[in-house]
Design a protein around this motif. Structure first.
Motif, PDB file in Angstrom:
ATOM      1  N   GLY A 112      -2.384 -37.125  -1.052  1.00  0.00           N
ATOM      2  CA  GLY A 112      -0.987 -37.421  -1.306  1.00  0.00           C
ATOM      3  C   GLY A 112      -0.445 -36.962  -2.637  1.00  0.00           C
ATOM      4  N   LEU A 113      -1.211 -36.289  -3.455  1.00  0.00           N
ATOM      5  CA  LEU A 113      -0.706 -35.786  -4.726  1.00  0.00           C
ATOM      6  C   LEU A 113       0.025 -34.469  -4.496  1.00  0.00           C
ATOM      7  CD1 LEU A 113      -2.960 -37.837  -5.679  1.00  0.00           C
ATOM      8  CD2 LEU A 113      -3.110 -36.423  -7.739  1.00  0.00           C
ATOM      9  N   GLY A 114       1.248 -34.371  -4.974  1.00  0.00           N
ATOM     10  CA  GLY A 114       2.029 -33.160  -4.781  1.00  0.00           C
ATOM     11  C   GLY A 114       1.673 -32.092  -5.797  1.00  0.00           C
ATOM     12  N   ARG A 115       2.164 -30.892  -5.540  1.00  0.00           N
ATOM     13  CA  ARG A 115       1.885 -29.766  -6.422  1.00  0.00           C
ATOM     14  C   ARG A 115       2.420 -30.009  -7.836  1.00  0.00           C
ATOM     15  NH1 ARG A 115      -1.524 -25.326  -6.406  1.00  0.00           N
ATOM     16  NH2 ARG A 115      -1.980 -24.765  -4.256  1.00  0.00           N
ATOM     17  N   ALA A 116       3.613 -30.602  -7.914  1.00  0.00           N
ATOM     18  CA  ALA A 116       4.202 -30.821  -9.237  1.00  0.00           C
ATOM     19  C   ALA A 116       3.333 -31.758 -10.069  1.00  0.00           C
ATOM     20  CB  ALA A 116       5.607 -31.390  -9.092  1.00  0.00           C
ATOM     21  N   GLU A 117       2.905 -32.859  -9.471  1.00  0.00           N
ATOM     22  CA  GLU A 117       2.065 -33.808 -10.209  1.00  0.00           C
ATOM     23  C   GLU A 117       0.735 -33.186 -10.591  1.00  0.00           C
ATOM     24  OE1 GLU A 117       0.309 -38.377  -9.803  1.00  0.00           O
ATOM     25  OE2 GLU A 117       1.468 -37.481  -8.170  1.00  0.00           O
ATOM     26  N   LEU A 118       0.148 -32.435  -9.669  1.00  0.00           N
ATOM     27  CA  LEU A 118      -1.109 -31.765  -9.970  1.00  0.00           C
ATOM     28  C   LEU A 118      -0.917 -30.744 -11.093  1.00  0.00           C
ATOM     29  CD1 LEU A 118      -2.538 -31.247  -6.368  1.00  0.00           C
ATOM     30  CD2 LEU A 118      -3.556 -32.646  -8.168  1.00  0.00           C
ATOM     31  N   GLY A 119       0.220 -30.051 -11.063  1.00  0.00           N
ATOM     32  CA  GLY A 119       0.503 -29.095 -12.119  1.00  0.00           C
ATOM     33  C   GLY A 119       0.574 -29.749 -13.482  1.00  0.00           C
ATOM     34  N   ARG A 120       1.245 -30.920 -13.549  1.00  0.00           N
ATOM     35  CA  ARG A 120       1.322 -31.638 -14.831  1.00  0.00           C
ATOM     36  C   ARG A 120      -0.096 -32.054 -15.287  1.00  0.00           C
ATOM     37  NH1 ARG A 120       5.856 -33.937 -12.291  1.00  0.00           N
ATOM     38  NH2 ARG A 120       4.661 -35.796 -11.723  1.00  0.00           N
ATOM     39  N   LEU A 121      -0.872 -32.555 -14.368  1.00  0.00           N
ATOM     40  CA  LEU A 121      -2.234 -32.944 -14.728  1.00  0.00           C
ATOM     41  C   LEU A 121      -3.055 -31.747 -15.208  1.00  0.00           C
ATOM     42  CD1 LEU A 121      -3.008 -35.438 -11.811  1.00  0.00           C
ATOM     43  CD2 LEU A 121      -2.567 -36.023 -14.211  1.00  0.00           C
ATOM     44  N   ALA A 122      -2.815 -30.617 -14.585  1.00  0.00           N
ATOM     45  CA  ALA A 122      -3.514 -29.403 -15.015  1.00  0.00           C
ATOM     46  C   ALA A 122      -3.096 -28.997 -16.423  1.00  0.00           C
ATOM     47  CB  ALA A 122      -3.272 -28.267 -14.018  1.00  0.00           C
ATOM     48  N   GLU A 123      -1.789 -29.078 -16.706  1.00  0.00           N
ATOM     49  CA  GLU A 123      -1.300 -28.737 -18.046  1.00  0.00           C
ATOM     50  C   GLU A 123      -1.892 -29.652 -19.111  1.00  0.00           C
ATOM     51  OE1 GLU A 123       2.904 -28.912 -17.834  1.00  0.00           O
ATOM     52  OE2 GLU A 123       3.105 -27.086 -16.613  1.00  0.00           O
ATOM     53  N   GLU A 124      -2.153 -30.896 -18.737  1.00  0.00           N
ATOM     54  CA  GLU A 124      -2.713 -31.853 -19.693  1.00  0.00           C
ATOM     55  C   GLU A 124      -4.240 -31.807 -19.733  1.00  0.00           C
ATOM     56  OE1 GLU A 124      -1.128 -35.548 -18.389  1.00  0.00           O
ATOM     57  OE2 GLU A 124       0.953 -34.977 -18.772  1.00  0.00           O
ATOM     58  N   GLY A 125      -4.807 -30.864 -18.983  1.00  0.00           N
ATOM     59  CA  GLY A 125      -6.265 -30.712 -19.001  1.00  0.00           C
ATOM     60  C   GLY A 125      -7.023 -31.715 -18.195  1.00  0.00           C
ATOM     61  N   VAL A 126      -6.311 -32.455 -17.359  1.00  0.00           N
ATOM     62  CA  VAL A 126      -6.962 -33.473 -16.546  1.00  0.00           C
ATOM     63  C   VAL A 126      -7.659 -32.860 -15.326  1.00  0.00           C
ATOM     64  CG1 VAL A 126      -6.600 -35.598 -15.200  1.00  0.00           C
ATOM     65  CG2 VAL A 126      -5.312 -35.197 -17.317  1.00  0.00           C
ATOM     66  N   VAL A 127      -7.053 -31.864 -14.741  1.00  0.00           N
ATOM     67  CA  VAL A 127      -7.629 -31.192 -13.579  1.00  0.00           C
ATOM     68  C   VAL A 127      -7.571 -29.684 -13.813  1.00  0.00           C
ATOM     69  CG1 VAL A 127      -6.897 -33.027 -12.001  1.00  0.00           C
ATOM     70  CG2 VAL A 127      -5.434 -31.005 -12.321  1.00  0.00           C
ATOM     71  N   VAL A 128      -8.292 -28.974 -12.991  1.00  0.00           N
ATOM     72  CA  VAL A 128      -8.230 -27.516 -12.974  1.00  0.00           C
ATOM     73  C   VAL A 128      -7.841 -27.095 -11.565  1.00  0.00           C
ATOM     74  CG1 VAL A 128      -9.501 -25.344 -13.230  1.00  0.00           C
ATOM     75  CG2 VAL A 128      -9.949 -27.261 -14.785  1.00  0.00           C
ATOM     76  N   LEU A 129      -6.810 -26.298 -11.473  1.00  0.00           N
ATOM     77  CA  LEU A 129      -6.326 -25.840 -10.160  1.00  0.00           C
ATOM     78  C   LEU A 129      -6.783 -24.412  -9.880  1.00  0.00           C
ATOM     79  CD1 LEU A 129      -2.692 -27.254 -10.263  1.00  0.00           C
ATOM     80  CD2 LEU A 129      -4.698 -28.261  -9.171  1.00  0.00           C
TER      81      LEU A 129
END
Length: 366
Positions: free
Chosen positions: A349-366
């Protein structure tokens, strides 16, 4: 054992020596009701080495049946009818002759899973060939390289961890209770040395664990190639080897003398194999039904007939077992970091926008 993750699972074990009994042992340790079916006296060949048999026989119920006798096979069938898993360890032709080939067992006992461990598998170019541990090390490339080239403790620890995970899953399916099932690399290392450690704990003599006799080792041929012989306790293999190499004076030596005079007898074997044309030696060993294989390096392993079909797309080693005749698993290639992050978390259920923010903050890698 009661109360383990496999509590309530019944296993009938019709295998002997080490690989099958080790699997049965681990299943018993994890709570399964394991009934081991042993041939009549002298029983399992592992009994020749008391520490080996003792190390593999705990937590199991043992029966002795001659399944080559129709009455014994009938008694085995009564056990198999109530089994969740039937574990077999015979070569395919022997198993079929006895009526315990996996195909026969699945047809007769459709509610039981059948687990087979054999020398080269149930089908393929090596299915009829005999073997002991050493020849599989040779043909798999494990004897070609310096000490430590194969990380055996790492590998064994991985196998044990997989078994522990399966046990936890099975237990949860049974009673809905989650478990912590722990193993450690030290436990894996101890498991590798279980025969010698059992010998010491039981105060048994040195010959309670296997001692390599003459005919069990690596020998050079006249062309410089190496061949591995794994002629262990079986007198018929030793006689066949001596007849094949025209060494009749050695053919009747008992196992104990082959151990006591190992250096002397091995010297005669080595000389004979160096003197004869290499191709002649290979031919006589192949036709005599002796456990003998070339010592391969990895580059040779991947070109052998036995290796064919054991890869996925020719680039990845396939799973080391078949499920209903097919290799398990599929190769997805070596993933880049974060290859499946978006897809996996998208399913949650996580959208692309939220995942993108998490990626920018170094939380995830896309």
């Amino acid at each position: 054992m009661s109360g383990g993750p496999l509590d309530g699972v019944r296993v009938v074990n019709l295998s002997e020596t080490v690989p099958g009994p080790l699997a049965a042992l681990l299943l018993a340790d994890l709570g399964a009701d394991v009934i081991t079916v042993e041939r009549p006296p002298p029983g399992d060949p592992a009994r020749r080495f008391p520490a080996v048999f003792a190390a593999l026989s705990r937590h199991q119920r043992a029966v002795s049946l001659d399944v080559a006798d129709p009455r014994g096979l009938g008694l085995f069938a009564r056990l198999a009818e109530r089994a969740d898993v039937i574990l077999v360890g015979q070569r395919p032709a022997t198993a079929r002759k006895l009526g315990v080939h996996p195909d026969q067992l699945r047809a007769r006992f459709p509610d039981a899973s059948v687990v087979s461990v054999s020398s080269f598998g149930l089908t393929g170019p090596g299915a009829s060939r005999p073997g002991h541990d050493l020849v599989f090390q040779a043909i798999a490339g494990l004897l070609d390289g310096p000490p430590g080239a194969v990380p055996v403790v790492d590998m064994v620890s991985g196998f044990l961890t997989a078994i522990a995970a399966l046990a936890a899953i099975a237990g949860h399916n049974r009673d809905g209770r989650a478990r912590t099932v722990e193993t450690a690399m030290f436990d894996g290392a101890l498991a590798l040395n279980t025969f010698a450690l059992t010998r010491e704990l039981a105060g048994l003599p040195p010959d309670a664990t296997p001692v390599a006799p003459a005919g069990y080792g690596v020998y050079r041929l006249g062309d410089g190639a190496r061949v591995c012989l794994a002629v262990s306790y079986e007198a018929h293999h030793w006689r066949a080897l001596c007849e094949a190499l025209d060494l009749p004076d050695l053919a009747r030596l008992p196992f104990e003398e082959r151990v006591a005079r190992r250096d002397e007898i091995d010297g005669k074997l080595a000389s004979r194999m160096r003197e004869w044309p290499a191709e002649d030696v290979r031919q006589v060993l192949a036709t005599a039904g002796i456990p003998a294989e070339p010592v391969h390096g990895p580059a040779e392993v991947v070109r052998t007939a036995e290796f064919a079909g054991r890869t996925i797309d020719g680039r990845h080693l396939a799973a080391p077992f078949l499920i209903d005749g097919r290799r398990a698993g599929a190769a997805w290639g070596v993933p880049r970091i974060g290859r499946d992050t978006a897809a996996v978390f998208g399913e949650l259920g996580l959208g692309r926008a939220e995942l993108g923010r998490l990626a920018e903050e170094g939380v995830v890698v896309l």
